[in-house]
Design a protein around this motif. Structure first.
Motif, short mmCIF file in Angstrom:
data_model
loop_
_atom_site.label_atom_id
_atom_site.label_comp_id
_atom_site.label_asym_id
_atom_site.label_seq_id
_atom_site.Cartn_x
_atom_site.Cartn_y
_atom_site.Cartn_z
N GLY A 75 51.52 51.75 -0.63
CA GLY A 75 51.38 51.86 0.81
C GLY A 75 49.94 51.86 1.27
N GLY A 76 49.75 51.84 2.58
CA GLY A 76 48.41 51.78 3.14
C GLY A 76 47.91 53.13 3.59
N LYS A 77 48.29 54.19 2.91
CA LYS A 77 47.87 55.53 3.29
C LYS A 77 46.56 55.91 2.63
CE LYS A 77 52.43 57.11 4.56
NZ LYS A 77 53.44 58.17 4.49
N VAL A 78 46.09 57.12 2.91
CA VAL A 78 44.77 57.55 2.46
C VAL A 78 44.55 57.40 0.96
CG1 VAL A 78 43.17 59.51 2.37
CG2 VAL A 78 44.52 59.10 4.44
N PRO A 79 45.49 57.80 0.09
CA PRO A 79 45.23 57.66 -1.35
C PRO A 79 44.96 56.23 -1.80
CG PRO A 79 47.05 59.17 -0.99
CD PRO A 79 46.75 58.54 0.33
N ARG A 91 49.00 43.12 1.88
CA ARG A 91 48.60 43.81 3.11
C ARG A 91 48.73 42.87 4.32
NH1 ARG A 91 46.56 48.83 1.31
NH2 ARG A 91 47.03 48.86 -0.92
N GLU A 92 49.99 42.56 4.66
CA GLU A 92 50.29 41.69 5.78
C GLU A 92 51.34 42.35 6.66
OE1 GLU A 92 48.85 38.96 6.57
OE2 GLU A 92 47.85 38.22 4.76
N ASN A 93 51.43 41.88 7.89
CA ASN A 93 52.41 42.41 8.83
C ASN A 93 53.84 42.04 8.44
OD1 ASN A 93 50.79 43.73 10.82
ND2 ASN A 93 50.09 41.72 11.48
N GLY A 94 54.77 42.91 8.81
CA GLY A 94 56.19 42.61 8.72
C GLY A 94 56.67 42.30 7.33
N HIS A 263 40.04 46.04 2.79
CA HIS A 263 38.83 45.56 3.45
C HIS A 263 37.72 46.60 3.49
CE1 HIS A 263 40.30 41.70 4.47
NE2 HIS A 263 41.28 42.13 5.25
N ALA A 264 38.06 47.86 3.63
CA ALA A 264 37.06 48.94 3.65
C ALA A 264 36.01 48.69 4.74
CB ALA A 264 36.40 49.07 2.28
N TYR A 265 36.46 48.54 5.97
CA TYR A 265 35.52 48.32 7.06
C TYR A 265 34.71 49.57 7.42
CZ TYR A 265 37.85 43.83 7.90
OH TYR A 265 38.34 42.56 7.78
N PRO A 266 35.33 50.74 7.66
CA PRO A 266 34.54 51.92 8.05
C PRO A 266 33.63 52.40 6.91
CG PRO A 266 36.87 52.21 8.58
CD PRO A 266 36.77 51.03 7.66
N ASP A 267 32.52 53.02 7.29
CA ASP A 267 31.65 53.64 6.29
C ASP A 267 32.24 54.94 5.78
OD1 ASP A 267 29.69 51.65 6.45
OD2 ASP A 267 28.70 52.65 8.14
N ILE A 573 46.00 51.77 6.47
CA ILE A 573 44.66 52.32 6.70
C ILE A 573 43.58 51.48 6.02
CG2 ILE A 573 44.63 53.86 4.70
CD1 ILE A 573 43.49 56.01 6.56
N SER A 574 43.96 50.69 5.03
CA SER A 574 42.96 49.88 4.32
C SER A 574 42.53 48.65 5.11
CB SER A 574 43.52 49.43 2.97
OG SER A 574 44.50 48.42 3.13
N GLN A 575 43.18 48.39 6.23
CA GLN A 575 42.88 47.19 7.00
C GLN A 575 42.10 47.48 8.28
OE1 GLN A 575 43.93 44.11 5.57
NE2 GLN A 575 44.23 45.65 3.98
#
Length: 579
Positions: A75-79, A91-94, A263-267, A573-575
C-alpha cells in the motif's frame, strides 16, 4: 478480512485499513484523482515538484515501525516510504493500481512449472540508509525474524506457505547458519523460495513488509522499531509517543533509478496520529499553516463534513474517492437450526431490502449494493450474478413462499447477532434495517447486540457461533484468493481459535477448485476462475451479500498528484507533492 480483512491466518488485532466508515458521496460528484504526474488546474493534478513538508493526520497511531510486525501489503501508507520489498503495487489510479510490479527485484518472480518454487533477482545499486549494499541475505533475514514470537503482528501467510515454516521460530531461537532452509540465497542477488503447495499469487504476497531487508548486524530485536534501517526514500528520524509523532527525512542513499514507483517529492514527512476524526477533517478543511499541505491515510469524511463540503466548490475539489475490496454480509451457520434448511436461507436472501440497509449505513451513495461475495473489481474476478434476484428492496412474497416450502407457513422467529460498535459494517442501524425487512416476510428477528470484542469472539468461535450474524471481510491483496479461501475452504476451519469459515463449509469440489486456481500464475485467468467459484458458492445461499463500501477522504489545498488505487482505496502517500 473479517475485521476488516482478516482471514484464518490473521491475528486478532488485524489491520484497520477498512475499519473506518465509508461515507455518503457528494451530490453532483467530486474530483477523485488524476494520473501520476498529471498536469491540470488545482492541487490534485498540478505538476508536482520536490521540496517542502507533507503533514499526515491520522486516527490510528503508527504503533511500531518494525517491518516484521506491520500488516501492510504494497500500500501507499507511511511504512512504504521506509521499507521496500521484493514487489510492490503499481502506483496508479483505480484498477491499474491493483497489480504487483517489481520493487527491489528485477521482476515479479520466476515460478517453477507448478508454482511451488519462486526465484527472484535483486536490482543493481540497492543500498540501505547507511550506504551499505542490500543483499539477498538481508531479505532472507528480514523474513526469518518475522517468525519470531516476540515480533508477532505481521501477515503470517509465510508460516503456512514456506516449507518448514509452521515449525520455524525465527533466528533468535534457531541459531543454525542456514536459518529457514526453504529460502535459499545462492549469491548476493538471488533468492529462491520453496513452497509447500502451488501459490500463483506469490508476487502479491511479496509486497508484504515481511519481505523488507533487515541487516542482521543492525537488528536490535524488539527495539528495532525505534530506528529501523531504511531501504526506501525516507528514514525515521523521530518516533515518539508510541507512534503518535513520527518524522521522516530523506534517505540520501536511496536512488530513484532503482525505484520507479515512489517519487519522494517532499523533503520531510511529519506524521501526527491518535487524533479524533472530526479534528482531522476540520484541520484538512480549514487548511491553516502546515495543514494546507496535509493528508490522511485512515480517516473518512462524516455526514457533518459532507454537508459542509456539499456547499463549497473548492472543498469538493479536494475529496479523493477510493474503493477497497470489502463486503458486508449476513452470515449463516447451517449447524444451527433452522439455517441448515437451504429454503430458509434462500427466503432470507429474498427478504432482505438492500436499499434500506444502505440507507441505514448512511445513504444510497455510501456503498454499492452487493449481490456477489467478491467485490466489484476486475482484479478479484468479479462476475455479476444474483442467485436470488429480489431487486433493491427485496421480495417478501417470494420469501414467504420459500418459508412455506420449508415448513414455516406461519413464519418463524430468529436471532440476529451484531456489534454495538458505531461502525458502518455491523452497526445497530444496519441490524435494525435487516430486522424490519424480514418482518415483511413473516420473520420475527430478535436483535442480539454485543460489545465489539464479545461480538468478534462469539462469531469466530466454532463452539459459540450464532446461526445468523452480520459479517464483513476484505482482502489482504486484490484477488479472489484471500477473499474466498479463508471463508469457504473447509481445510481452513479452525476449531480451537479464530474461525472465519462461518458456514463451516467443507466441500471437496470447492476445496479442489481453490487448489487448482492457486496453481495459476496467470492472474487474469485466475481471476476469472475466482469469479466462477464465487457464483458457485453463492448459489448455496451460505451468506447474503449486502454492500461494498466507497471511501471519501479530504486532502489539503496545497497537496498535488493524488493517486488512489483499487489495492486499498486510500491515497498513496508515495506519490503526493506539496506546494
Amino acid at each position: 478480512m473479517a475485521e476488516p480483512a482478516r482471514s484464518r491466518h490473521l491475528p486478532v488485532p488485524a489491520r484497520r485499513v477498512a475499519a473506518a466508515a465509508a461515507v455518503v458521496l457528494l451530490a453532483g460528484g467530486v474530483t477523485a484523482c488524476g494520473p501520476k504526474d498529471s498536469s491540470a488546474d488545482g492541487g490534485a493534478g498540478a505538476t508536482p515538484h520536490k521540496g517542502g513538508t507533507l503533514t499526515v493526520l491520522n486516527s490510528e497511531p503508527q504503533t511500531n515501525f518494525d517491518p516484521a510486525r506491520l500488516y501492510t501489503s504494497g500500500g501507499g501508507k507511511v511504512p512504504s516510504l521506509v521499507f521496500r520489498t521484493l514487489t510492490t503495487r503499481n502506483r496508479e489510479n483505480g484498477a491499474a493500481g491493483a497489480k504487483a510490479v517489481p520493487d527491489l527485484a528485477t521482476d515479479t518472480g520466476r515460478p517453477s512449472k507448478n508454482a511451488t518454487v519462486w526465484t527472484y533477482t535483486l536490482k543493481d545499486g540497492l543500498k540501505f540508509e547507511d550506504g551499505s549494499p542490500i543483499t539477498s541475505a538481508d531479505i532472507k533475514y528480514g523474513i526469518e525474524r518475522s517468525f519470531a514470537p516476540e515480533l508477532s503482528g505481521g501477515a503470517p501467510y509465510l508460516r503456512d506457505w514456506l516449507v518448514g515454516g509452521e515449525k520455524y521460530q525465527g533466528p533468535y531461537k534457531d541459531k543454525s547458519p542456514d536459518g529457514l532452509k526453504s529460502i535459499e540465497t545462492p549469491d548476493a542477488k538471488t533468492l529462491v523460495f520453496h513452497l509447500r503447495k502451488p501459490e500463483g499469487e506469490f508476487p502479491l504476497l511479496a509486497t508484504q513488509t515481511q519481505f523488507a531487508p533487515v541487516p542482521r548486524k543492525k537488528d536490535t530485536g524488539t527495539k528495532y522499531e525505534e530506528h529501523p534501517v531504511s531501504s526506501g526514500p525516507y528514514k525515521v528520524v523521530k518516533n515518539t509517543g508510541d507512534g503518535e509523532h513520527v518524522v521522516l527525512e530523506r534517505n540520501e542513499n536511496w536512488s530513484q533509478k532503482t525505484d520507479e514507483e515512489r517519487h519522494a517529492y517532499p523533503d520531510t514527512v511529519d506524521v501526527r496520529s491518535g487524533l479524533d476524526s472530526s479534528v482531522i477533517n476540520q484541520r484538512l478543511s480549514t487548511g491553516s499553516g502546515a495543514d494546507a499541505a496535509a493528508v490522511t491515510t485512515d480517516t473518512n469524511l462524516g455526514p457533518a463534513e459532507l454537508a459542509q463540503i456539499g456547499n463549497d466548490k473548492e472543498l469538493r475539489k479536494r475529496v479523493g474517492t477510493g474503493h477497497f475490496g470489502y463486503t458486508t454480509y449476513l452470515a449463516f451457520n447451517p449447524k444451527v437450526k433452522p439455517f441448515g434448511n437451504p429454503k430458509v436461507r434462500q427466503a432470507i436472501s429474498y427478504a432482505v431490502n438492500r436499499q434500506s440497509v444502505i440507507n441505514a449505513a448512511g445513504g444510497s451513495s455510501l456503498a454499492e449494493s452487493a449481490t456477489t461475495f467478491l467485490p466489484p473489481q476486475k482484479s478479484f474476478g468479479y462476475t455479476p450474478y444474483d442467485p436470488f434476484p429480489a431487486g433493491r428492496t427485496g421480495n417478501p412474497a417470494k420469501a414467504k413462499e420459500l418459508l412455506k416450502e420449508a415448513g414455516y407457513k406461519n413464519g418463524l422467529t430468529l436471532t440476529l447477532t451484531h456489534s454495538t460498535a458505531k461502525n458502518f459494517e455491523t452497526s445497530p442501524e444496519v441490524a435494525t434495517a435487516v430486522q424490519e425487512a424480514l418482518a415483511k416476510a413473516g420473520i420475527t428477528v430478535k436483535l442480539a447486540g454485543l460489545e465489539d470484542n464479545d461480538y468478534k469472539d462469539k462469531t469466530h468461535s466454532i463452539k459459540d457461533e450464532p446461526g445468523l450474524f452480520i459479517g464483513h471481510w476484505g482482502a489482504d491483496w486484490p484477488s479472489g484468493g484471500p477473499f474466498l479461501a479463508p471463508i469457504f475452504d473447509g481445510r481452513q476451519i479452525v476449531k480451537d481459535a479464530y474461525n472465519f469459515n462461518h458456514a463451516q463449509l467443507d466441500d471437496p469440489a470447492v476445496n479442489h477448485e481453490i487448489d487448482e486456481i492457486n496453481k495459476l500464475t496467470d492472474l487474469d485467468a485466475a481471476a476469472r476462475r475466482w469469479g466462477a467459484l464465487d457464483k458457485k458458492i453463492g448459489e448455496k445461499a451460505l451468506s447474503v451479500p449486502l454492500f461494498h463500501p466507497v471511501y471519501k477522504r479530504l486532502y489539503g489545498k496545497d497537496v498535488k498528484n493524488i493517486v488512489i488505487s483499487d489495492w486499498d482505496g486510500v491515497l498513496d502517500i508515495s506519490q503526493v507533492a506539496v506546494k
